[in-house]
Design a protein around this motif. Structure first.
Motif, mmCIF file in Angstrom:
data_model
loop_
_atom_site.group_PDB
_atom_site.id
_atom_site.type_symbol
_atom_site.label_atom_id
_atom_site.label_comp_id
_atom_site.label_asym_id
_atom_site.label_seq_id
_atom_site.Cartn_x
_atom_site.Cartn_y
_atom_site.Cartn_z
ATOM 1 N N MET A 1 0.886 -1.018 -0.159
ATOM 2 C CA MET A 1 -0.119 0.281 0.226
ATOM 3 C C MET A 1 1.422 1.129 -0.299
ATOM 4 S SD MET A 1 -3.171 -1.039 2.409
ATOM 5 C CE MET A 1 -3.107 -2.320 3.256
ATOM 6 N N SER A 2 0.763 1.840 -0.918
ATOM 7 C CA SER A 2 1.469 3.362 -0.886
ATOM 8 C C SER A 2 1.390 4.634 0.105
ATOM 9 C CB SER A 2 1.036 3.856 -2.291
ATOM 10 O OG SER A 2 -0.131 4.398 -2.636
ATOM 11 N N GLU A 3 1.597 5.620 0.525
ATOM 12 C CA GLU A 3 1.362 6.272 1.304
ATOM 13 C C GLU A 3 0.349 7.245 0.931
ATOM 14 O OE1 GLU A 3 4.170 9.078 2.363
ATOM 15 O OE2 GLU A 3 5.838 7.078 2.451
ATOM 16 N N ILE A 4 -0.743 8.095 1.697
ATOM 17 C CA ILE A 4 -1.484 8.944 1.147
ATOM 18 C C ILE A 4 -0.771 10.060 1.019
ATOM 19 C CG2 ILE A 4 -3.124 10.548 1.876
ATOM 20 C CD1 ILE A 4 -3.380 8.043 4.596
ATOM 21 N N ARG A 5 -1.720 10.946 -0.405
ATOM 22 C CA ARG A 5 -0.980 11.914 -1.259
ATOM 23 C C ARG A 5 -1.562 13.245 -0.659
ATOM 24 N NH1 ARG A 5 -2.032 10.665 -7.461
ATOM 25 N NH2 ARG A 5 -1.774 7.889 -7.733
ATOM 26 N N THR A 6 -0.246 13.823 -0.877
ATOM 27 C CA THR A 6 -0.423 15.086 -0.216
ATOM 28 C C THR A 6 -0.657 16.234 -1.462
ATOM 29 O OG1 THR A 6 1.882 15.164 0.011
ATOM 30 C CG2 THR A 6 0.245 15.072 1.802
ATOM 31 N N GLY A 7 -0.756 17.366 -0.970
ATOM 32 C CA GLY A 7 -0.845 18.739 -1.974
ATOM 33 C C GLY A 7 -2.443 18.087 -2.573
ATOM 34 N N GLY A 8 -3.035 19.264 -3.090
ATOM 35 C CA GLY A 8 -3.883 20.320 -3.992
ATOM 36 C C GLY A 8 -4.848 19.214 -3.969
ATOM 37 N N ALA A 9 -5.914 18.874 -4.570
ATOM 38 C CA ALA A 9 -7.374 18.769 -4.838
ATOM 39 C C ALA A 9 -7.252 17.466 -4.024
ATOM 40 C CB ALA A 9 -7.983 18.922 -5.710
ATOM 41 N N ARG A 10 -6.221 16.759 -4.467
ATOM 42 C CA ARG A 10 -5.805 15.112 -4.066
ATOM 43 C C ARG A 10 -5.992 14.735 -2.956
ATOM 44 N NH1 ARG A 10 -6.386 11.491 -8.889
ATOM 45 N NH2 ARG A 10 -5.694 10.270 -7.263
ATOM 46 N N ASP A 11 -5.251 16.289 -1.945
ATOM 47 C CA ASP A 11 -4.850 15.739 -1.069
ATOM 48 C C ASP A 11 -5.980 15.414 0.466
ATOM 49 O OD1 ASP A 11 -3.690 15.882 1.817
ATOM 50 O OD2 ASP A 11 -3.882 18.749 1.667
ATOM 51 N N VAL A 12 -6.345 13.535 0.768
ATOM 52 C CA VAL A 12 -7.004 13.265 1.494
ATOM 53 C C VAL A 12 -6.718 13.294 2.791
ATOM 54 C CG1 VAL A 12 -7.963 12.144 -0.136
ATOM 55 C CG2 VAL A 12 -6.213 10.827 0.941
ATOM 56 N N THR A 13 -5.232 13.623 3.856
ATOM 57 C CA THR A 13 -4.299 13.289 4.317
ATOM 58 C C THR A 13 -5.913 13.753 5.245
ATOM 59 O OG1 THR A 13 -3.695 15.140 4.472
ATOM 60 C CG2 THR A 13 -2.700 12.740 3.818
ATOM 61 N N ALA A 14 -6.290 14.764 5.531
ATOM 62 C CA ALA A 14 -7.405 15.495 6.028
ATOM 63 C C ALA A 14 -8.327 14.782 7.220
ATOM 64 C CB ALA A 14 -8.072 16.557 6.014
ATOM 65 N N LEU A 15 -8.507 13.523 5.546
ATOM 66 C CA LEU A 15 -9.946 12.321 6.144
ATOM 67 C C LEU A 15 -8.838 11.196 7.368
ATOM 68 C CD1 LEU A 15 -11.386 12.808 2.813
ATOM 69 C CD2 LEU A 15 -12.144 13.678 4.007
ATOM 70 N N PHE A 16 -8.208 11.081 7.503
ATOM 71 C CA PHE A 16 -7.849 10.006 8.053
ATOM 72 C C PHE A 16 -7.217 10.408 9.316
ATOM 73 C CE2 PHE A 16 -7.640 8.671 3.896
ATOM 74 C CZ PHE A 16 -8.217 7.206 4.021
ATOM 75 N N SER A 17 -7.010 9.460 10.563
ATOM 76 C CA SER A 17 -6.860 9.572 11.536
ATOM 77 C C SER A 17 -5.546 8.747 11.702
ATOM 78 C CB SER A 17 -7.795 10.487 13.070
ATOM 79 O OG SER A 17 -6.958 10.736 14.038
ATOM 80 N N HIS A 18 -4.211 8.488 12.087
ATOM 81 C CA HIS A 18 -3.504 7.047 12.656
ATOM 82 C C HIS A 18 -3.967 6.124 11.342
ATOM 83 C CE1 HIS A 18 -2.792 9.698 16.351
ATOM 84 N NE2 HIS A 18 -3.790 9.867 16.391
ATOM 85 N N GLY A 19 -4.355 6.652 10.393
ATOM 86 C CA GLY A 19 -4.666 5.123 9.271
ATOM 87 C C GLY A 19 -5.587 5.107 8.818
ATOM 88 N N ARG A 20 -6.354 5.493 9.709
ATOM 89 C CA ARG A 20 -7.644 5.317 9.572
ATOM 90 C C ARG A 20 -8.789 6.798 9.598
ATOM 91 N NH1 ARG A 20 -9.853 0.509 10.564
ATOM 92 N NH2 ARG A 20 -11.544 1.012 11.116
ATOM 93 N N LEU A 21 -9.704 6.422 8.103
ATOM 94 C CA LEU A 21 -10.699 6.963 8.218
ATOM 95 C C LEU A 21 -11.379 7.456 8.854
ATOM 96 C CD1 LEU A 21 -11.763 8.838 5.128
ATOM 97 C CD2 LEU A 21 -12.760 6.265 5.212
ATOM 98 N N THR A 22 -11.671 8.945 9.179
ATOM 99 C CA THR A 22 -12.372 9.273 10.805
ATOM 100 C C THR A 22 -14.615 9.590 9.704
ATOM 101 O OG1 THR A 22 -11.581 12.280 9.952
ATOM 102 C CG2 THR A 22 -10.438 11.010 11.223
ATOM 103 N N ALA A 23 -14.702 9.637 8.746
ATOM 104 C CA ALA A 23 -15.656 9.584 8.427
ATOM 105 C C ALA A 23 -15.707 9.364 6.960
ATOM 106 C CB ALA A 23 -16.964 10.959 8.414
ATOM 107 N N ILE A 24 -16.784 9.304 6.304
ATOM 108 C CA ILE A 24 -17.358 9.148 4.792
ATOM 109 C C ILE A 24 -17.608 10.469 4.105
ATOM 110 C CG2 ILE A 24 -18.217 7.705 3.192
ATOM 111 C CD1 ILE A 24 -17.884 4.830 4.652
#
Length: 91
Positions: A1-24
Motif C-alpha cells: 500500500m502506498s502512502e496518502i497523497r498530499t498536495g492540491g485537490a487530491r489531498d485526502v490526509t485530512a480525512l484520516f487519523s492514525h491511518g484510519r478514515l474518520t468519516a466517509i
C-alpha cells in the motif's frame, strides 16, 4: 500500500487519523477523491478479489466496508461480476 497523497485537490490526509478514515465524506467530489485514493492504495491492478478480500482491505481504514465497497463499485473504481463473486480495480 502506498502512502496518502498530499498536495492540491487530491489531498485526502485530512480525512484520516492514525491511518484510519474518520468519516466517509458526504460531498460527492470529496468522496470521489477518497475513493480514488482507496482504489489506488488498497487494490492492485490486474488482480481479482473476492468480496471477503475487498471487505478486509476496506476494514483496514474504516469499519463500514459495505458502504465503501458500494461507493467504489457505483463510482466505477471497482468492477464487480454479475454474480458478485469477483471484484477488480477499474482502469
Amino acid at each position: 500500500m502506498s502512502e496518502i497523497r498530499t498536495g492540491g485537490a487530491r489531498d485526502v490526509t485530512a480525512l484520516f487519523s492514525h491511518g484510519r478514515l474518520t468519516a466517509i465524506p458526504r460531498k460527492p467530489a470529496r468522496r470521489e477523491q477518497l475513493l480514488v485514493h482507496l482504489a489506488e492504495t488498497l487494490f492492485e491492478r490486474d488482480r481479482s478479489y473476492t468480496e471477503p478480500e475487498v471487505n478486509a482491505a476496506l476494514r483496514t481504514v474504516h469499519e463500514d466496508c459495505s458502504a465503501l465497497r458500494r461507493y467504489l463499485v457505483v463510482g466505477g473504481m471497482l468492477t464487480r461480476t454479475r454474480d458478485g463473486a469477483a471484484y477488480r480495480r477499474a482502469g
